[in-house]
Design a protein around this motif. Structure first.
Motif, PDB file in Angstrom:
ATOM      1  N   SER A  44     -25.564  -5.582  50.103  1.00  0.00           N
ATOM      2  CA  SER A  44     -26.743  -4.748  49.881  1.00  0.00           C
ATOM      3  C   SER A  44     -27.991  -5.628  49.770  1.00  0.00           C
ATOM      4  O   SER A  44     -27.898  -6.845  49.624  1.00  0.00           O
ATOM      5  N   GLY A  64     -36.361   4.354  63.596  1.00  0.00           N
ATOM      6  CA  GLY A  64     -36.505   5.526  62.761  1.00  0.00           C
ATOM      7  C   GLY A  64     -37.295   6.660  63.376  1.00  0.00           C
ATOM      8  O   GLY A  64     -37.538   7.668  62.722  1.00  0.00           O
ATOM      9  N   ARG A  67     -33.547  10.695  64.723  1.00  0.00           N
ATOM     10  CA  ARG A  67     -32.420  10.680  63.785  1.00  0.00           C
ATOM     11  C   ARG A  67     -31.340   9.680  64.211  1.00  0.00           C
ATOM     12  O   ARG A  67     -30.715   9.038  63.389  1.00  0.00           O
ATOM     13  N   PRO A  70     -31.725   4.433  63.553  1.00  0.00           N
ATOM     14  CA  PRO A  70     -31.941   4.091  62.145  1.00  0.00           C
ATOM     15  C   PRO A  70     -33.092   3.101  61.975  1.00  0.00           C
ATOM     16  O   PRO A  70     -33.420   2.348  62.895  1.00  0.00           O
ATOM     17  N   THR A  71     -33.687   3.118  60.822  1.00  0.00           N
ATOM     18  CA  THR A  71     -34.746   2.167  60.503  1.00  0.00           C
ATOM     19  C   THR A  71     -34.113   0.818  60.174  1.00  0.00           C
ATOM     20  O   THR A  71     -33.176   0.735  59.392  1.00  0.00           O
ATOM     21  N   HIS A  73     -34.767  -2.910  58.652  1.00  0.00           N
ATOM     22  CA  HIS A  73     -35.633  -3.754  57.822  1.00  0.00           C
ATOM     23  C   HIS A  73     -35.273  -5.208  58.082  1.00  0.00           C
ATOM     24  O   HIS A  73     -34.103  -5.542  58.256  1.00  0.00           O
ATOM     25  N   GLU A  85     -29.739  -2.231  57.750  1.00  0.00           N
ATOM     26  CA  GLU A  85     -29.744  -0.829  58.140  1.00  0.00           C
ATOM     27  C   GLU A  85     -29.224  -0.045  56.944  1.00  0.00           C
ATOM     28  O   GLU A  85     -28.130  -0.323  56.448  1.00  0.00           O
ATOM     29  N   LYS A  86     -30.029   0.907  56.461  1.00  0.00           N
ATOM     30  CA  LYS A  86     -29.662   1.700  55.283  1.00  0.00           C
ATOM     31  C   LYS A  86     -29.261   0.815  54.106  1.00  0.00           C
ATOM     32  O   LYS A  86     -28.212   0.979  53.507  1.00  0.00           O
ATOM     33  N   GLN A  87     -30.083  -0.166  53.782  1.00  0.00           N
ATOM     34  CA  GLN A  87     -29.915  -1.042  52.622  1.00  0.00           C
ATOM     35  C   GLN A  87     -28.731  -2.007  52.732  1.00  0.00           C
ATOM     36  O   GLN A  87     -28.387  -2.674  51.766  1.00  0.00           O
ATOM     37  N   LYS A  88     -28.075  -2.102  53.884  1.00  0.00           N
ATOM     38  CA  LYS A  88     -26.916  -2.986  54.060  1.00  0.00           C
ATOM     39  C   LYS A  88     -27.193  -3.996  55.174  1.00  0.00           C
ATOM     40  O   LYS A  88     -27.814  -3.673  56.182  1.00  0.00           O
TER      41      LYS A  88
END
Length: 109
Positions: A44, A64, A67, A70-71, A73, A85-88
């Protein structure tokens, strides 16, 4: 024909006399790193930050718009860039150590 063979022989001699130059590859340096020196897939954001500290830079998120997209980061550390991706963690890429090293292109800002 004889002239062609003479030219070919001269070129072969010149090519053999030039010193061999080798490129420094990022892949070679990445293989030398111990496994614990990089974040692993599935960690995470909090785990990465507690293990490696705050990133030197957090790049603008990408994706993003739909749908299905994915966003993503991106956190930049001095030795590597982490993609989330999704905090992982989904991937970690080693950064270039010097301009002569052949490796990934700089990230899009």
């Amino acid at each position: 024909m004889t002239r062609y063979l003479c030219t070919l022989a001269v070129l072969a001699t010149l090519a053999a006399g030039t010193p061999a130059l080798a490129d420094t590859l990022l892949v070679d340096r990445a293989r030398e790193k111990p496994a614990g020196a990089l974040p692993v897939r599935g960690q995470s954001m909090q785990q990465v930050q507690s293990q490696f500290g705050a990133p030197a830079e957090q790049l603008q998120p990408r994706g993003g718009q739909k749908r299905q997209w994915p966003t993503i980061h991106r956190w930049v550390y001095p030795q590597f860039t982490v993609y989330f991706e999704k905090q992982k963690v989904i991937d970690v890429v080693a950064n270039q150590a010097d301009p002569n090293e052949i490796g990934p292109k700089p990230p899009i800002r």
